[in-house]
Design an enzyme around this catalytic site. Sequence first.
Site, mmCIF file in Angstrom:
data_model
loop_
_atom_site.group_PDB
_atom_site.id
_atom_site.type_symbol
_atom_site.label_atom_id
_atom_site.label_comp_id
_atom_site.label_asym_id
_atom_site.label_seq_id
_atom_site.Cartn_x
_atom_site.Cartn_y
_atom_site.Cartn_z
ATOM 1 N N HIS A 246 19.135 -4.328 35.314
ATOM 2 C CA HIS A 246 19.716 -5.435 34.539
ATOM 3 C C HIS A 246 21.178 -5.151 34.218
ATOM 4 O O HIS A 246 21.926 -6.055 33.877
ATOM 5 C CB HIS A 246 18.917 -5.691 33.253
ATOM 6 C CG HIS A 246 19.091 -4.630 32.215
ATOM 7 N ND1 HIS A 246 18.518 -3.386 32.334
ATOM 8 C CD2 HIS A 246 19.781 -4.618 31.051
ATOM 9 C CE1 HIS A 246 18.860 -2.666 31.276
ATOM 10 N NE2 HIS A 246 19.623 -3.383 30.493
ATOM 11 N N LYS B 85 21.440 4.949 35.129
ATOM 12 C CA LYS B 85 21.893 6.235 34.568
ATOM 13 C C LYS B 85 20.712 7.067 34.110
ATOM 14 O O LYS B 85 19.758 6.543 33.540
ATOM 15 C CB LYS B 85 22.771 5.908 33.344
ATOM 16 C CG LYS B 85 23.480 7.075 32.767
ATOM 17 C CD LYS B 85 24.803 7.342 33.438
ATOM 18 C CE LYS B 85 25.416 8.645 33.011
ATOM 19 N NZ LYS B 85 24.763 9.817 33.635
ATOM 20 N N LYS C 45 16.112 8.105 36.584
ATOM 21 C CA LYS C 45 15.836 9.541 36.401
ATOM 22 C C LYS C 45 15.573 10.163 37.748
ATOM 23 O O LYS C 45 15.081 9.491 38.670
ATOM 24 C CB LYS C 45 14.595 9.727 35.518
ATOM 25 C CG LYS C 45 14.566 11.054 34.810
ATOM 26 C CD LYS C 45 15.496 10.994 33.619
ATOM 27 C CE LYS C 45 15.406 12.173 32.699
ATOM 28 N NZ LYS C 45 16.043 11.843 31.415
ATOM 29 N N SER D 173 27.843 10.669 27.925
ATOM 30 C CA SER D 173 27.952 10.484 29.383
ATOM 31 C C SER D 173 28.717 9.194 29.691
ATOM 32 O O SER D 173 29.524 9.127 30.618
ATOM 33 C CB SER D 173 26.565 10.372 30.022
ATOM 34 O OG SER D 173 26.043 11.646 30.305
HETATM 35 N N1 GLU Z 1 19.037 13.618 30.610
HETATM 36 C C1 GLU Z 1 19.610 13.062 29.423
HETATM 37 C C2 GLU Z 1 18.662 12.068 28.779
HETATM 38 O O1 GLU Z 1 17.478 12.121 28.997
HETATM 39 C C3 GLU Z 1 21.015 12.522 29.660
HETATM 40 C C4 GLU Z 1 21.124 11.357 30.561
HETATM 41 C C5 GLU Z 1 22.556 10.948 30.895
HETATM 42 O O2 GLU Z 1 23.487 11.457 30.295
HETATM 43 O O3 GLU Z 1 22.710 10.119 31.790
HETATM 44 O O4 GLU Z 1 19.041 11.251 27.990
#
Ligand code: GLU
Length: 477
Positions: free
Chosen positions: A70, A75, A111, A368
């Site tokens: 969306h 990320k 992820k 991030s």
């Molecule tokens: N792995 C982290 C989380 O679960 C960071 C994810 C990111 O910064 O994109 O939020």
Amino acid sequence: MAKTNSATKEVSFFGDVCEFFDYAAQFTKHPKGLLEQIKTCNSVYRFQFPIRKGNSFEVIHAWRVEHSHHMSPTKGGIRYSEMVNEDEVMALAALMTYKCAIVNVPFGGAKGGIKINPKNYTVAELETITRRYTVELMKKNFIGPGIDVPAPDYGSGEREMSWIADTYYTMNTGQMDALGCVTGKPIALHGIAGRKEATGRGVAIAVRECAGVAEDMKALGLTPGLTGKRIIVQGLGNVGYYSAKFLQEFGAVIVGICEYDGAIYNADGLDVEEVVAHRKETGSIMGYKGAKKQFKKPAEGLEQPCDILVPAALENQITTENINRIQAKIIAEGANGPTSPEAARAFLKKGGIIIPDMYCNAGGVTVSYFEWLKNLSHVAFGRMDKRYAENANMNMVNILESVSGIQLTDTQRRTIIKGASELELVNSGLEDTMIRSYHEIRNTKLSNPKIDSLRTAAFVKSIDKIAVSYNTLGIWP
Ligand code: GLU
């Protein structure tokens, strides 16, 4: 126990996330089909590739899941773990979608997972695996600054992110935004100040915000504020360590720390830095001289007296099996999915507060986002205006001093004049995000007496925000 699929009797973390989602969805007014679209995982990419290990070859199993488009890019981190599986990566990708929405980070959720125990590989082998993983993602258009942007997660860190950035950049020479293809990079390699600490700092701010609401603390039989609150932290990795460190700085007392090989406890407080130094020296937190009690079974550490428990390790740590022995009144989910839905229900019944993962650990992805913005704009935050602000402040101080006749001390002058560094700007953006979001979630809960928890409220709010994106994209009528 996590939700089981009756056909296969398999534990499903994604099932748990969907259960939380479905429960919250009843408090929204969106059409069923739209809710289904928001909930589903859009793309699940499972792949294998070989690497050479010594004189033989090994097949590496890996995933990247893009849960929701969306918003673009999608990320989320990449988990390096022997335990990683498709269901887990799907669940974590879904949580990223809701997490980004709740803290207004304009990304969809994703992820990744690589099924290895990093401890069993040399640095050179890890580099090969990471670079090959990146190339496999590139081949299928599953990575890019406007497509899908990985980050660190359990088992990965700055080093892995710099390999990913370098691989992508090498294959995309001349692409101006290439370095925005991954976040969590080292500062010297286009990262941003404060990213490493961000998740833990965010957890500490979330806990401070929660503890700051006098009426909620009164209902728990606690005094308002963090000062003197007894906290147990599970996990002394990146998230656990920085959560403990900042909570201690904010005035809380870290009474317990649990790691994979045991737990330590001292009702008068443990010194986090000393524990870390002890582990560096001996390889374990066990045997730390400041501990009054030690537990060989790490789970026992969670059950010791405290006000707040911060699970900052892995999912499914607090279940129906141990929830009744947990003495904390607040659970702050530094990890993703540490509390099963049944355990969460039992805890709420006892009157406890759960600060839900999707909000509690959102500090990482928030910073991030700042790193990604820095990479796209090709300039560090504060570079253009720091000195300008300092000059303007100095002029103001000089004029006020001459008009009023008051002479400030050097320290006072420096405090007023100083322009913001990148780290200060990042931390200020992070703090603002965590504070605002906490009250947005709490107000959503208060808006409807049927909303039972902050988690349900967070889901309601993020479903609403995602639904709006679908509408504005013209995807949904
Ligand atoms: N792995 C982290 C989380 O679960 C960071 C994810 C990111 O910064 O994109 O939020």
